[in-house]
Design a protein around this motif. Structure first.
Motif, PDB file in Angstrom:
ATOM      1  N   PRO A  56       0.712  -1.305   0.045  1.00  4.76           N
ATOM      2  CA  PRO A  56      -0.041   0.014   0.047  1.00  4.76           C
ATOM      3  C   PRO A  56       0.742   1.320  -0.258  1.00  4.76           C
ATOM      4  O   PRO A  56       0.228   2.387   0.028  1.00  4.76           O
ATOM      5  N   ASN A  57       1.900   1.257  -0.063  1.00  2.00           N
ATOM      6  CA  ASN A  57       2.996   2.540   0.347  1.00  2.00           C
ATOM      7  C   ASN A  57       2.723   3.553  -0.757  1.00  2.00           C
ATOM      8  O   ASN A  57       2.797   4.765  -0.487  1.00  2.00           O
ATOM      9  N   PHE A  58       2.343   3.020  -2.076  1.00  2.00           N
ATOM     10  CA  PHE A  58       2.164   4.018  -3.026  1.00  2.00           C
ATOM     11  C   PHE A  58       0.882   3.583  -4.012  1.00  2.00           C
ATOM     12  O   PHE A  58       0.680   3.903  -5.054  1.00  2.00           O
ATOM     13  N   ARG A  59       0.158   2.593  -3.603  1.00  2.00           N
ATOM     14  CA  ARG A  59      -0.939   1.996  -4.249  1.00  2.00           C
ATOM     15  C   ARG A  59      -2.172   2.138  -3.494  1.00  2.00           C
ATOM     16  O   ARG A  59      -2.218   2.195  -2.322  1.00  2.00           O
ATOM     17  N   GLY A 109       2.007 -11.089  -5.508  1.00  2.00           N
ATOM     18  CA  GLY A 109       2.597 -10.848  -4.293  1.00  2.00           C
ATOM     19  C   GLY A 109       2.394  -9.751  -3.616  1.00  2.00           C
ATOM     20  O   GLY A 109       2.516  -8.404  -4.056  1.00  2.00           O
ATOM     21  N   ILE A 110       1.789  -9.570  -2.207  1.00  2.00           N
ATOM     22  CA  ILE A 110       1.592  -8.380  -1.541  1.00  2.00           C
ATOM     23  C   ILE A 110       1.873  -8.431  -0.226  1.00  2.00           C
ATOM     24  O   ILE A 110       1.732  -9.527   0.548  1.00  2.00           O
ATOM     25  N   GLY A 148      11.208   2.448   3.405  1.00  2.30           N
ATOM     26  CA  GLY A 148      12.121   2.639   2.586  1.00  2.30           C
ATOM     27  C   GLY A 148      11.647   3.885   1.508  1.00  2.30           C
ATOM     28  O   GLY A 148      10.846   4.652   1.978  1.00  2.30           O
ATOM     29  N   PHE A 149      12.340   4.065   0.476  1.00  2.00           N
ATOM     30  CA  PHE A 149      11.858   5.123  -0.498  1.00  2.00           C
ATOM     31  C   PHE A 149      10.685   5.370  -0.811  1.00  2.00           C
ATOM     32  O   PHE A 149      10.160   6.264  -1.052  1.00  2.00           O
ATOM     33  N   ASP A 150      10.104   4.252  -1.101  1.00  2.00           N
ATOM     34  CA  ASP A 150       8.325   4.371  -1.390  1.00  2.00           C
ATOM     35  C   ASP A 150       7.478   4.867  -0.444  1.00  2.00           C
ATOM     36  O   ASP A 150       6.625   5.493  -0.510  1.00  2.00           O
ATOM     37  N   PHE A 168      -6.641  -2.887   2.978  1.00  2.00           N
ATOM     38  CA  PHE A 168      -5.994  -2.926   1.593  1.00  2.00           C
ATOM     39  C   PHE A 168      -6.558  -4.293   0.963  1.00  2.00           C
ATOM     40  O   PHE A 168      -7.304  -4.512  -0.147  1.00  2.00           O
ATOM     41  N   VAL A 169      -6.120  -5.302   1.565  1.00  2.00           N
ATOM     42  CA  VAL A 169      -6.234  -6.901   1.095  1.00  2.00           C
ATOM     43  C   VAL A 169      -7.706  -7.316   0.870  1.00  2.00           C
ATOM     44  O   VAL A 169      -8.084  -7.685  -0.149  1.00  2.00           O
ATOM     45  N   PRO A 170      -8.681  -7.156   1.936  1.00  2.00           N
ATOM     46  CA  PRO A 170      -9.854  -7.458   1.601  1.00  2.00           C
ATOM     47  C   PRO A 170     -10.521  -6.773   0.694  1.00  2.00           C
ATOM     48  O   PRO A 170     -11.626  -7.333   0.153  1.00  2.00           O
ATOM     49  N   LEU A 171     -10.453  -5.456   0.720  1.00  2.00           N
ATOM     50  CA  LEU A 171     -10.870  -4.464  -0.539  1.00  2.00           C
ATOM     51  C   LEU A 171     -10.352  -5.048  -1.893  1.00  2.00           C
ATOM     52  O   LEU A 171     -11.198  -4.992  -2.599  1.00  2.00           O
TER      53      LEU A 171
END
Length: 301
Positions: free
Chosen positions: A76-79, A102-103, A109-111, A132-135
């Motif tokens: 989820p960092n930038f998604r 893969g999640i 880090g930089f993200d 995030f994952v269930p949605l």
């Protein structure tokens, strides 16, 4: 049990200057899957070339025919689940149903700060991952989704026609903590680990295997709590981050020993990094290819 061997191809080469060849060669060598990192940049590669994961995988899907493809891992960092779901459905269609997602929860880090936000704490990352994952699961399996969440929302988000793979493409959930393990048990078709990060620098291979056994036990308990048999989930080990480092890629014998010990723990799939000269993943290309063609043959004989 038949052990599978896969590879990670980092997106550091221009597609028409060696990039495409890596993916087609991975298929020729017989790897089960080829993954790539889904980052905006990564550690020691930050000041060099680094291409986007989804466009790279899309190109790889058109260049290959049998090889499974995927991220290892997205976070989820930038998604956002809504836009990611649309891209995944498109990618699954283009590949003819060869995509694995893969999640994971992401890191610091930089993200974590590239979009201008403060880096989330481990608890904040876990909170977002848990939503995030269930949605994303719903978005990939339902034609229209409305959701008002704490961190993510969707309003009549349409994802027609859905994935080629039914009911959706598989999730390989990276997790070591209890909340992540529960997500893997509920939503995963596979579980991914890199080992215990506390042992990477100062631990021993034996300590690492004990830590991995403990992680597998925790996965068993999480699956039992979710009413699932842990045997339903593939267990994937992404190598390069255990105390062994790149030593398993020094020779076919070294790989066979490493992979055999981890297969005995219960892993179904071993993932090795494709060689990148002058980097932390610098390994002998000839030995790497021999491992792909000879290593698993010895283990699965």
């Amino acid at each position: 049990m038949t052990l599978r061997l896969s590879t990670v191809i980092l997106p550091v080469r221009r597609w028409h200057d060696g990039g495409r060849d890596q993916w087609t060669r991975a298929e020729e060598l017989g790897f089960h899957a080829a993954y790539t990192y889904d980052h905006l940049s990564w550690r020691s590669f930050r000041d060099g070339p680094w291409f986007g994961a989804v466009p790279t995988l899309t190109a790889a899907a058109t260049a290959t025919r049998r090889l499974r493809l995927g991220t290892l891992v997205t976070s989820p960092n930038f998604r956002h689940p809504v836009t990611l779901a649309k891209e995944l459905i498109s990618l699954d269609d283009i590949s003819g149903g060869r995509i694995t997602l893969g999640i994971g929860a992401g890191g610091n880090g930089f993200d974590a700060t590239a979009l201008g936000q403060e880096a989330w704490t481990p608890r904040q990352r876990a909170d977002r991952f848990a939503e995030f994952v269930p949605l994303l699961d719903r978005l990939l399996t339902e034609d229209s989704v409305t959701h008002e969440g704490t961190h993510y929302s969707a309003h009549e988000a349409r994802d027609i026609p859905g994935c080629v793979q039914r009911p959706r493409l598989p999730f390989a959930v990276a997790a070591t903590g209890p909340r992540g393990m529960r997500l893997a048990a509920r939503h995963g078709q596979a579980w991914v680990t890199t080992g215990d990060p506390k042992l990477t620098e100062t631990g021993t291979p034996e300590q690492s295997r004990l830590a991995l056994r403990d992680q597998l036990d925790k996965l068993d308990k999480a699956c039992a709590g979710a009413g699932r048999d842990a045997a339903e989930l593939d267990k994937i080990l992404l190598t390069g981050f255990t105390p062994d480092g790149n030593r398993p890629l020094e020779s076919v014998d070294a790989f066979v020993d490493f992979a055999g010990r981890h297969a005995e723990l219960g892993f179904d799939e071993i993932v090795v990094h494709a060689p990148i000269p002058d980097s932390v993943f610098a390994t002998d290309e000839t030995v790497f290819e021999r491992i792909a063609t000879e290593g698993l043959a010895q283990l699965n004989a």
